[in-house]
Design an enzyme around this catalytic site. Structure first.
Site, PDB file in Angstrom:
ATOM      1  N   ASP A  13       0.832  -1.199   0.000  1.00  0.00           N
ATOM      2  CA  ASP A  13       0.000   0.000   0.000  1.00  0.00           C
ATOM      3  C   ASP A  13       0.866   1.249   0.000  1.00  0.00           C
ATOM      4  OD1 ASP A  13      -2.371  -1.407  -0.192  1.00  0.00           O
ATOM      5  OD2 ASP A  13      -2.594  -1.619   1.966  1.00  0.00           O
ATOM      6  N   LYS A  35       0.506  -8.055  -2.484  1.00  0.00           N
ATOM      7  CA  LYS A  35      -0.797  -7.575  -2.967  1.00  0.00           C
ATOM      8  C   LYS A  35      -0.640  -6.174  -3.561  1.00  0.00           C
ATOM      9  CE  LYS A  35      -4.427  -6.193  -0.289  1.00  0.00           C
ATOM     10  NZ  LYS A  35      -5.109  -5.034  -0.897  1.00  0.00           N
ATOM     11  N   ASP A  61      -5.480  -6.748  -6.450  1.00  0.00           N
ATOM     12  CA  ASP A  61      -6.721  -6.490  -5.696  1.00  0.00           C
ATOM     13  C   ASP A  61      -7.460  -5.306  -6.316  1.00  0.00           C
ATOM     14  OD1 ASP A  61      -8.643  -6.624  -3.734  1.00  0.00           O
ATOM     15  OD2 ASP A  61      -7.416  -5.682  -2.184  1.00  0.00           O
ATOM     16  N   LEU A  62      -8.086  -5.545  -7.479  1.00  0.00           N
ATOM     17  CA  LEU A  62      -8.775  -4.449  -8.169  1.00  0.00           C
ATOM     18  C   LEU A  62     -10.268  -4.425  -7.868  1.00  0.00           C
ATOM     19  CD1 LEU A  62      -7.031  -4.489 -11.675  1.00  0.00           C
ATOM     20  CD2 LEU A  62      -6.426  -3.205  -9.607  1.00  0.00           C
ATOM     21  N   LYS A  63     -10.775  -5.436  -7.208  1.00  0.00           N
ATOM     22  CA  LYS A  63     -12.206  -5.501  -6.826  1.00  0.00           C
ATOM     23  C   LYS A  63     -13.097  -5.079  -8.000  1.00  0.00           C
ATOM     24  CE  LYS A  63     -11.514  -4.968  -1.857  1.00  0.00           C
ATOM     25  NZ  LYS A  63     -10.082  -4.600  -1.726  1.00  0.00           N
ATOM     26  N   LEU A  64     -13.005  -5.832  -9.101  1.00  0.00           N
ATOM     27  CA  LEU A  64     -13.747  -5.479 -10.316  1.00  0.00           C
ATOM     28  C   LEU A  64     -15.254  -5.638 -10.100  1.00  0.00           C
ATOM     29  CD1 LEU A  64     -11.540  -7.334 -12.973  1.00  0.00           C
ATOM     30  CD2 LEU A  64     -11.427  -4.924 -12.284  1.00  0.00           C
ATOM     31  N   HIS A  65     -16.025  -4.720 -10.683  1.00  0.00           N
ATOM     32  CA  HIS A  65     -17.484  -4.776 -10.577  1.00  0.00           C
ATOM     33  C   HIS A  65     -18.056  -4.087 -11.816  1.00  0.00           C
ATOM     34  CE1 HIS A  65     -21.259  -4.179  -7.816  1.00  0.00           C
ATOM     35  NE2 HIS A  65     -21.456  -5.001  -8.820  1.00  0.00           N
ATOM     36  N   ASP A  66     -18.491  -4.891 -12.808  1.00  0.00           N
ATOM     37  CA  ASP A  66     -18.998  -4.306 -14.058  1.00  0.00           C
ATOM     38  C   ASP A  66     -19.806  -5.378 -14.775  1.00  0.00           C
ATOM     39  OD1 ASP A  66     -19.248  -2.687 -16.452  1.00  0.00           O
ATOM     40  OD2 ASP A  66     -17.395  -1.669 -15.855  1.00  0.00           O
ATOM     41  N   ILE A  67     -20.249  -5.120 -16.003  1.00  0.00           N
ATOM     42  CA  ILE A  67     -21.015  -6.135 -16.736  1.00  0.00           C
ATOM     43  C   ILE A  67     -20.086  -7.314 -17.059  1.00  0.00           C
ATOM     44  CG2 ILE A  67     -22.682  -4.490 -17.678  1.00  0.00           C
ATOM     45  CD1 ILE A  67     -21.113  -4.653 -20.355  1.00  0.00           C
ATOM     46  N   THR A  70     -17.224  -6.955 -19.711  1.00  0.00           N
ATOM     47  CA  THR A  70     -16.124  -6.072 -19.329  1.00  0.00           C
ATOM     48  C   THR A  70     -15.230  -6.730 -18.285  1.00  0.00           C
ATOM     49  OG1 THR A  70     -17.527  -4.187 -19.805  1.00  0.00           O
ATOM     50  CG2 THR A  70     -15.610  -3.757 -18.446  1.00  0.00           C
ATOM     51  N   THR A 116     -15.819  -4.684   4.178  1.00  0.00           N
ATOM     52  CA  THR A 116     -15.843  -4.573   5.647  1.00  0.00           C
ATOM     53  C   THR A 116     -16.277  -3.175   6.092  1.00  0.00           C
ATOM     54  OG1 THR A 116     -13.470  -4.278   5.487  1.00  0.00           O
ATOM     55  CG2 THR A 116     -14.222  -6.400   6.248  1.00  0.00           C
ATOM     56  N   ARG A 177      -3.937  -8.389  12.894  1.00  0.00           N
ATOM     57  CA  ARG A 177      -2.964  -7.664  13.710  1.00  0.00           C
ATOM     58  C   ARG A 177      -2.320  -8.626  14.699  1.00  0.00           C
ATOM     59  NH1 ARG A 177      -3.491  -4.820  10.260  1.00  0.00           N
ATOM     60  NH2 ARG A 177      -3.981  -2.614  10.131  1.00  0.00           N
ATOM     61  N   GLN A 186      -8.900  -0.525  11.143  1.00  0.00           N
ATOM     62  CA  GLN A 186      -9.615  -1.792  10.977  1.00  0.00           C
ATOM     63  C   GLN A 186     -10.498  -2.009  12.205  1.00  0.00           C
ATOM     64  OE1 GLN A 186      -9.664  -3.630   8.365  1.00  0.00           O
ATOM     65  NE2 GLN A 186      -7.705  -3.689   7.325  1.00  0.00           N
ATOM     66  N   ARG A 207      -0.011  -2.466   7.059  1.00  0.00           N
ATOM     67  CA  ARG A 207       0.692  -1.522   7.934  1.00  0.00           C
ATOM     68  C   ARG A 207       1.541  -2.140   9.037  1.00  0.00           C
ATOM     69  NH1 ARG A 207      -4.663   1.941   8.316  1.00  0.00           N
ATOM     70  NH2 ARG A 207      -5.410  -0.173   7.950  1.00  0.00           N
TER      71      ARG A 207
HETATM   72  O1  C5P Z   1      -2.677  -2.169   6.684  1.00  0.00           O
HETATM   73  P1  C5P Z   1      -3.636  -3.301   6.800  1.00  0.00           P
HETATM   74  O2  C5P Z   1      -3.018  -4.586   7.323  1.00  0.00           O
HETATM   75  O3  C5P Z   1      -4.904  -2.935   7.521  1.00  0.00           O
HETATM   76  O4  C5P Z   1      -3.994  -3.596   5.272  1.00  0.00           O
HETATM   77  C1  C5P Z   1      -4.910  -4.513   4.892  1.00  0.00           C
HETATM   78  C2  C5P Z   1      -4.998  -4.598   3.383  1.00  0.00           C
HETATM   79  O5  C5P Z   1      -6.106  -5.426   3.078  1.00  0.00           O
HETATM   80  C3  C5P Z   1      -5.264  -3.262   2.701  1.00  0.00           C
HETATM   81  O6  C5P Z   1      -4.615  -3.308   1.420  1.00  0.00           O
HETATM   82  C4  C5P Z   1      -6.762  -3.226   2.528  1.00  0.00           C
HETATM   83  O7  C5P Z   1      -7.161  -2.517   1.386  1.00  0.00           O
HETATM   84  C5  C5P Z   1      -7.071  -4.705   2.339  1.00  0.00           C
HETATM   85  N1  C5P Z   1      -8.431  -5.117   2.682  1.00  0.00           N
HETATM   86  C6  C5P Z   1      -9.011  -4.920   3.924  1.00  0.00           C
HETATM   87  N2  C5P Z   1     -10.275  -5.349   4.189  1.00  0.00           N
HETATM   88  C7  C5P Z   1     -10.952  -5.986   3.265  1.00  0.00           C
HETATM   89  C8  C5P Z   1     -10.380  -6.219   2.017  1.00  0.00           C
HETATM   90  C9  C5P Z   1      -9.116  -5.778   1.756  1.00  0.00           C
HETATM   91  O8  C5P Z   1      -8.406  -4.350   4.806  1.00  0.00           O
HETATM   92  N3  C5P Z   1     -12.146  -6.438   3.542  1.00  0.00           N
END
Ligand code: C5P
Length: 227
Positions: A13, A35, A61-67, A70, A116, A177, A186, A207
């Protein structure tokens, strides 16, 4: 069987190629996969994905959402790029998901059920009569019927999702964590050991590694909890 290291996915990230490749070079021996999310992809594009893929498998991790047409065409391009995982939202009917699965020969499609950031109140305001957990389970089952390789969900839903889908499918859990550390933004966090116990095959961590003074040690401590 996967090794504990293979179970750890590090979220790159950051927004620049320089930062991303420095993190890859530092951590390639410590994690199983990198990722690449929207921020880095929008900023640096497919060339950066190819460079990361030379160091370790890539989770795009592009989380695609379309027809369906596409999503299928975008998934085919991701497949040619050589990414290991690509995320696609579980849409009503699951046809875009099926199109993505159909378009890929090697890339494995992961279904996103309910983000989430969404609450029960948000679903009700949108006119749905179910809650988040029921919706996650319904969408996980629909995704399984459409042939996805796995589901991304929080550690707190992981055990219910694990029971609802075939054993051959993977459960991948972000929001992890190490015990006793900062949860950042989170809301629903679990420790690596809890995620494993709940049935998660792999965890995504950003992180706690990126911001650690000693990133290699932080990654090793997470891997030790996954063993
Ligand atoms: O920094 P952290 O450990 O919270 O990062 C979690 C990664 O997982 C981030 O890239 C975040 O976009 C991703 N993610 C998330 N919750 C989701 C799906 C993906 O935190 N439900």
């Amino acid at each position: 069987m996967m090794t504990p290291k293979e179970r750890l996915i590090f979220a790159l990230d950051v927004s620049t190629r320089r930062e991303a490749l420095a993190l890859c070079d530092e951590l390639a021996g410590e994690v199983g996969m990198f990722k690449v999310g929207l921020e880095l992809f929008v900023s640096e594009g497919p060339d950066l994905v190819r460079e990361v893929a030379r160091r370790a498998p890539v989770f795009l991790d592009l989380k695609l959402h379309d027809i369906p047409a596409t999503v299928g065409r975008a998934a085919a391009v991701a497949d040619r790029l050589g990414v290991h995982y690509l995320t696609v939202h579980v849409d009503e009917g699951g046809r875009s998901l099926a199109a993505a699965v159909e378009a890929c020969s090697a890339t494995r499609i992961l279904g996103i059920t309910v983000l989430t950031s969404i609450s029960d109140a948000d679903l009700q305001a949108a006119g749905l009569s179910t809650n988040v957990e029921q919706t996650v389970l319904q969408r996980a089952q629909l995704a399984a019927e459409r042939g996805v390789a796995g589901i991304v969900c929080s550690g707190q839903e992981a055990s219910r999702v694990r029971e609802a889908i075939p054993k051959s499918m993977e459960v991948i859990t972000p929001g992890v964590r190490p015990a006793g550390t900062n949860a950042d933004d989170q809301a629903r966090v679990v420790t690596p050991a809890m995620a494993r116990l709940a049935g998660a095959d792999r965890i995504v961590v950003g992180r706690p590694i990126r911001d650690a003074k000693d990133r290699v040690s932080a990654a090793r401590a997470l891997v030790a909890e996954l063993g």
